[in-house]
Enzyme design. Structure first.
Site, PDB file in Angstrom:
ATOM      1  N   CYS A  78     -17.450   4.455  -8.774  1.00 27.89           N
ATOM      2  CA  CYS A  78     -17.992   3.192  -9.268  1.00 27.89           C
ATOM      3  C   CYS A  78     -16.842   2.254  -9.592  1.00 27.89           C
ATOM      4  CB  CYS A  78     -18.801   3.410 -10.546  1.00 27.89           C
ATOM      5  SG  CYS A  78     -20.194   4.546 -10.337  1.00 27.89           S
ATOM      6  N   PRO A  79     -16.953   0.964  -9.348  1.00 22.90           N
ATOM      7  CA  PRO A  79     -18.123   0.298  -8.782  1.00 22.90           C
ATOM      8  C   PRO A  79     -18.025   0.070  -7.274  1.00 22.90           C
ATOM      9  CG  PRO A  79     -16.646  -1.350  -9.676  1.00 22.90           C
ATOM     10  CD  PRO A  79     -15.938  -0.022  -9.787  1.00 22.90           C
TER      11      PRO A  79
END
Lengths: 77, 287
Positions: free
Chosen positions: A12-13
């Site tokens: 992430c992200p």
């Protein structure tokens, strides 16, 4: 047969960004399968794609331990 | 030099071991200062102090080695930079806050806005209390700003509900996976059951649910009263849940008033609450 993007091993992200990019060429109503790691990715990416107006159709754990997400692109078809 | 000791202390000048030498406590609301303000503090440390700046545990800065005769000049230099001194003694101190929803991905609430509002409404009203009074504001149950250690503490919280009003459950189980306290169990069809007795209200299930089948039924601040560390530490008592900013400000104001009315000089809020009874004190505060 929908397209598949394998985001296992992508954190992430960046995984969310890549999933969005994979949805971009699709037209509204088309489906995409996204492979996601357990943990943060599966807690963040499906909800974030839903918040962007896409429909989360299915999300389930595969035998190998990762998650398979099926998402339908939102917007006017 | 006609500044007496009480004025010095009320004006953020703290007496150090060496005679006639003070530390000036500079208030940094919610722990954020501009680079220019830090430059101004550096100049104050060079011009009036010993050239060092100390970081306090409650998000303030202190310049040490300042003489009492510099009181007016230091205050003028701080005011010119949009700064002021922090409280010492039996007063409402500068609230401490975590980054909250502005910066932290876990933060549920805008801690900085509430802390700034609390600071504006309660700080330095000039009235003396029985003892010091500390306020902490934190964005979620991780409690980075330690609200339970403060006389009044606020903690961002949500109460989740599984009702599928906003979307149908697809039995993915991500909610149970995301819950750090084991409050969510899945039935044979993979649908969640939330045990609120185990829930710590951190909102992760609400944030993770991809179909919004779990949503926030209530959200706001949980309020802790009478927390205190130092000697004989104890955590604050949960007094109210899921209130908004407006009510949080009212409760903080009411708690300070009740403490002033019911407290005896030298006792912290915790001791006042023990003496008059927790339920009675909470009733006085909530009204």
């Amino acid at each position: 047969m929908s397209e598949t993007i394998d985001l296992r091993g992508v954190g992430c992200p960046l995984n969310f960004v890549k999933a969005k990019l994979a949805l971009e060429p699709l037209t509204a109503g088309e489906e995409l399968t996204v492979l996601l790691d357990d943990g943060e990715p599966v807690r963040n990416v499906p909800r974030s794609l839903a918040d962007e107006g896409n429909a989360v159709l299915a999300l389930g754990k595969a035998a190998e331990g990762h998650f398979e997400l099926r998402v339908r692109k939102g917007g006017a078809s | 030099m006609a500044v007496d000791e009480a004025t010095l202390k009320g004006g953020g000048f703290i007496k150090l071991r060496e005679p006639e030498i003070f530390a000036v406590r500079i208030k940094i609301p919610v722990g954020d200062a501009t680079a220019e303000q830090l430059r101004a503090i550096s100049r104050i440390a060079d011009d009036f102090g010993d050239g060092t700046v100390h970081l306090t545990v409650r998000q303030c800065l202190e310049v040490r080695g300042v003489r009492a005769e510099s009181f007016d000049a230091v205050h003028a230099a701080l005011a010119a930079a949009g700064l002021g001194t922090g409280a010492c003694g039996p007063r409402v101190r500068v609230p401490v806050s975590c980054p909250g929803s502005t910066f932290c991905k876990r933060g549920l609430n805008d801690t900085r806005a509430l802390a700034a509002a609390l600071d504006a409404s309660l700080y330095g009203r000039g009235d003396l209390l029985p003892h010091k009074f500390k306020i902490g504001v934190t964005g979620c149950s991780a409690s980075c700003a330690k609200p339970q250690e403060n006389d009044v503490g606020f903690q961002g919280a949500v109460r989740p509900v599984f009702d599928e009003l906003e979307g149908a459950c697809i039995a993915c189980g991500v909610c149970a996976d995301a819950c750090p306290t084991g409050a969510i169990t899945l039935d044979a069809e993979g649908r969640p059951h939330i045990d609120l007795a185990l829930c710590d209200h951190d909102g992760r299930c609400v944030q993770a649910c991809p179909t919004r089948a779990i949503r926030a039924e209530a959200a706001g601040w949980r309020v802790f009263l009478g927390g205190c560390f130092g000697k004989n530490p104890r955590l604050g008592v949960l007094a109210e849940t899921f209130i908004d900013d407006h009510e949080a400000l009212r409760i903080a104001d009411s708690a300070v008033d009740a403490y002033r009315r019911l407290g005896v000089k030298g006792e912290r809020l915790r001791d006042t609450m023990d003496r008059v009874g927790h339920d009675h004190f909470i009733e006085e505060v909530l009204g």
